[in-house]
Design a protein around this motif. Sequence first.
Motif, PDB file in Angstrom:
ATOM      1  N   TYR B  33       0.775  -1.247   0.020  1.00 51.18           N
ATOM      2  CA  TYR B  33      -0.066  -0.125   0.053  1.00 51.18           C
ATOM      3  C   TYR B  33       0.848   1.251  -0.034  1.00 51.18           C
ATOM      4  O   TYR B  33       0.487   2.273   0.515  1.00 51.18           O
ATOM      5  CB  TYR B  33      -0.940  -0.273   1.090  1.00 51.18           C
ATOM      6  CG  TYR B  33      -1.807  -1.131   1.030  1.00 51.18           C
ATOM      7  CD1 TYR B  33      -2.847  -1.228   0.385  1.00 51.18           C
ATOM      8  CD2 TYR B  33      -2.128  -2.089   2.044  1.00 51.18           C
ATOM      9  CE1 TYR B  33      -3.859  -2.361   0.103  1.00 51.18           C
ATOM     10  CE2 TYR B  33      -2.926  -3.328   2.048  1.00 51.18           C
ATOM     11  CZ  TYR B  33      -3.800  -3.421   0.860  1.00 51.18           C
ATOM     12  OH  TYR B  33      -4.494  -4.257   0.874  1.00 51.18           O
ATOM     13  N   SER B  37      -3.081   3.842  -1.276  1.00 51.11           N
ATOM     14  CA  SER B  37      -4.712   3.650  -1.468  1.00 51.11           C
ATOM     15  C   SER B  37      -5.081   3.261  -0.161  1.00 51.11           C
ATOM     16  O   SER B  37      -6.545   3.269  -0.139  1.00 51.11           O
ATOM     17  CB  SER B  37      -4.600   2.639  -2.545  1.00 51.11           C
ATOM     18  OG  SER B  37      -4.051   1.349  -2.296  1.00 51.11           O
ATOM     19  N   VAL B  38      -4.458   2.674   0.707  1.00 51.35           N
ATOM     20  CA  VAL B  38      -4.902   2.347   1.967  1.00 51.35           C
ATOM     21  C   VAL B  38      -4.003   2.991   3.051  1.00 51.35           C
ATOM     22  O   VAL B  38      -2.996   3.093   3.206  1.00 51.35           O
ATOM     23  CB  VAL B  38      -4.994   0.672   2.416  1.00 51.35           C
ATOM     24  CG1 VAL B  38      -5.255   0.474   3.461  1.00 51.35           C
ATOM     25  CG2 VAL B  38      -6.088   0.222   1.254  1.00 51.35           C
TER      26      VAL B  38
END
Lengths: 406, 50
Positions: B33, B37-38
């Motif tokens: 990640y 995105s997270v």
Amino acid sequence: MSDSAGGVRGRDFTGYRIAGAIAALIFLFLLAWQVVLLFAADSTVRPEVAIRAAGDSPGMHSGMIAAETLAARTRLLDERFRTGPSPEAEVPALAEGRANLDSESMTDGSAYTRAWSVPTEDEAAMMHQPDRIEGISSLPYSNAALFERPFGRDWRIGMSDIITHMGALAILGMAFLLSAVLALRGRVPIRQGKSGRRVHRFGFVERGTHWMTALSFLGLSFTGIAIAYGETLFVPLGERAMGTLGWWSTWGHVLFAPTFFLGLIVMAVMWTAKNLPSKLDIQWIAKGGGFFSDSGDHPPARKFNAGQKMVFWSAILGGLIMVATGVTLMFPYYWLDLAGMSWAMLIHAAIAVLLIAVFLAHIYIGSVGMHGAIDAMWSGKVDRNWAEEHHSLWLREVDPKKERTP
Amino acid sequence: MKAFVTAVAVVGFSAVLTYVGLVTFDQSTAQRYEDGSVVLLDHPTSWEVD
């Protein structure tokens, strides 16, 4: 007791009962130990050393300059760790070491943490941000300043206190109960003794699937117990033992999962139809399966009796929950966020300890607990008299013409 | 007996396969990640607070 003697008691049975009594005493001791641990005080972290910048009066513990200095030094260390030694680079003034720091032992460091670890209602309301309690920290990891999340605290209590202790009580309690049954009742005998004539009960695929699932379950259980209770069980053996076993357990726990899942699916396909509840099950449960006495009727059963059906559904339903929650933990953040994974871990741990307790009973009754039971899964053929006593309706289905052999 | 030995072999083989598969495709959560995105840590780090 010899298999052909026809009796139901004998030297072998007495030996099992003595072994059961010894095991029961050991498990009773472990249970008592667990109860003591249950009521022992919780471990907490509390400050032991106060650090302040020279010049602060001894009574003052504001320590703001000390905190700034420590933060600057930590940041410098962190940069140096990443960039390597940089003798030419400029060193921030605060981190230079000119600001002298004094330290002294604290008499009651817990006074400093009590406000947020055991806050009063007012303190909690004052400190409570949406879902976290933050402070100031100079420690070189990013979430050091996050003192506590209420959800994280509840999760920790759920894992460390409730599930860990209740799980130990369930597993040790079941082990004690089974040992006591073996000591007081002895093995469940074949009342008529073995006939010497056998009837086919489980095929190769059925037995292979059973053992594949069973071995995977044992592997998952032992590694899971090492993960959950390693600190209690292995730290006394040394930190190296804990490190090695912890590493192997973390890997091993994942490695047994695919065959466990495969076994569940094949068993569900093979045996679901024969494990649907029926009226016979009520009768079987009402009579305790006929296990508690050598006289009186054995309740009739088809291929699977009510006890085996309960074991089957525990394996299938409990196992599928374990797989679903376990897979989400194997792949963090793929499907669930932090809160979701916390719930998954709680559910995984709670069902795991219950399954271990249930399957202790299954292993017991399938091996030492009942004379002749292991043959069903080992060779696939059981003695006719065993089948007549425990699965009379099934015996008539598979072998309708023959009567019991005396 | 044969069924038991077969099961031991299947479980052992599957464990080796799984180990090789996991080692081959291993990727840390932070790496996975790193495009952001997270959000793995939904709070500021200690020096961002300063």
